[in-house]
Design a protein around this motif. Sequence first.
Motif, PDB file in Angstrom:
ATOM      1  N   THR A  92       0.836  -1.339   0.052  1.00  0.00           N
ATOM      2  CA  THR A  92      -0.144   0.169   0.030  1.00  0.00           C
ATOM      3  C   THR A  92       0.790   1.299   0.169  1.00  0.00           C
ATOM      4  O   THR A  92       0.316   2.398  -0.138  1.00  0.00           O
ATOM      5  CB  THR A  92      -1.023  -0.041   1.139  1.00  0.00           C
ATOM      6  OG1 THR A  92      -0.231   0.006   2.400  1.00  0.00           O
ATOM      7  CG2 THR A  92      -1.947  -1.200   1.100  1.00  0.00           C
TER       8      THR A  92
ATOM      9  N   ASP B 241       1.358   1.693  -5.660  1.00  0.00           N
ATOM     10  CA  ASP B 241       0.810   1.218  -4.516  1.00  0.00           C
ATOM     11  C   ASP B 241      -0.508   0.456  -5.004  1.00  0.00           C
ATOM     12  O   ASP B 241      -1.209   0.839  -6.057  1.00  0.00           O
ATOM     13  CB  ASP B 241       0.058   2.292  -3.737  1.00  0.00           C
ATOM     14  CG  ASP B 241       1.603   3.510  -3.231  1.00  0.00           C
ATOM     15  OD1 ASP B 241       2.513   2.793  -3.185  1.00  0.00           O
ATOM     16  OD2 ASP B 241       1.261   4.541  -2.678  1.00  0.00           O
TER      17      ASP B 241
ATOM     18  N   PRO C 181      -4.028   0.164  -3.213  1.00  0.00           N
ATOM     19  CA  PRO C 181      -4.872   0.796  -2.476  1.00  0.00           C
ATOM     20  C   PRO C 181      -5.641  -0.424  -1.255  1.00  0.00           C
ATOM     21  O   PRO C 181      -6.089  -1.619  -1.985  1.00  0.00           O
ATOM     22  CB  PRO C 181      -5.934   1.557  -3.089  1.00  0.00           C
ATOM     23  CG  PRO C 181      -5.469   2.045  -4.134  1.00  0.00           C
ATOM     24  CD  PRO C 181      -4.877   0.606  -4.538  1.00  0.00           C
ATOM     25  N   PRO C 182      -6.034  -0.226  -0.130  1.00  0.00           N
ATOM     26  CA  PRO C 182      -6.570  -1.006   0.771  1.00  0.00           C
ATOM     27  C   PRO C 182      -7.978  -1.496   0.102  1.00  0.00           C
ATOM     28  O   PRO C 182      -8.394  -2.694   0.452  1.00  0.00           O
ATOM     29  CB  PRO C 182      -6.745  -0.362   2.052  1.00  0.00           C
ATOM     30  CG  PRO C 182      -5.641   0.588   2.006  1.00  0.00           C
ATOM     31  CD  PRO C 182      -5.502   1.019   0.686  1.00  0.00           C
TER      32      PRO C 182
END
Length: 255
Positions: free
Chosen positions: A139, A190, A192-193
């Motif tokens: 992340t 990244d 993302p969650p």
Amino acid sequence: MPVAPSDITVQHFFGRDGQRLAYRELGQGRPLVLIHGYFSTATVNWLKYGHAARIAERGYRVIMPDLRAHGDSAKPHEVSAYPPDVLADDGLALVEHLGLTDYDLGGYSLGGRTTMRMLARGATPARAICAGMGLAGLTHTAGRGEHFRRILTNLGTFERGTPEWMAEAFLKTVGGDPVALLNILETFVDTPPGVLAGLDLPILITAGAQDQDNGSASDLVAALPDARYVEIPGDHMSAVTKPDLGRAIADFLAG
């Protein structure tokens, strides 16, 4: 159990930008694509310590690419050959090249991150393995490569026995290309969650008991809807040398 690399034919495919990339296969049966870590190669990560052989014995066709800038794959020096997420692009190109539709997918460290990026980008394996990786390593990728950047830009200056010296020694044993490897550090993206929360396939998370190099593996398990955690001995560098890694992957795939 380790298989001599000379016994395995190096095969090739092309990335979406035309770069010539290498892969090896071991075994027959259900396809499993396994991606190695940074600085390493398919041969070192999966063949040298017997992991691929252990998995192949369970009835798997283990497909092991050399990442761009690594092993027998192309090592271009041009920055333009390393756009964001290019390793996921290459992985998806391999799946397309082999015509895989019903398969499994996994990797260690950078290979684990690449696996998760492939999932985020639409790869559809039945099961996945993300080894040597924690939540923060997916992340928040900014700055993740600074340790290696310092090594690659200061070669020959480290005190014998230090982690940096050992990493440089490993780089020499695999014939690593410092310029190409530096470029890889610019490709991280990244995840993302919210994207992780949408990955509803079964995923094995496994890491060394002392491995915190990429954040918390248990936090990553908690961020995924259908993840299983298996702890193995060692830290980030040593866990990959233990038979426990191949055994954890083989047991997970066996259900």
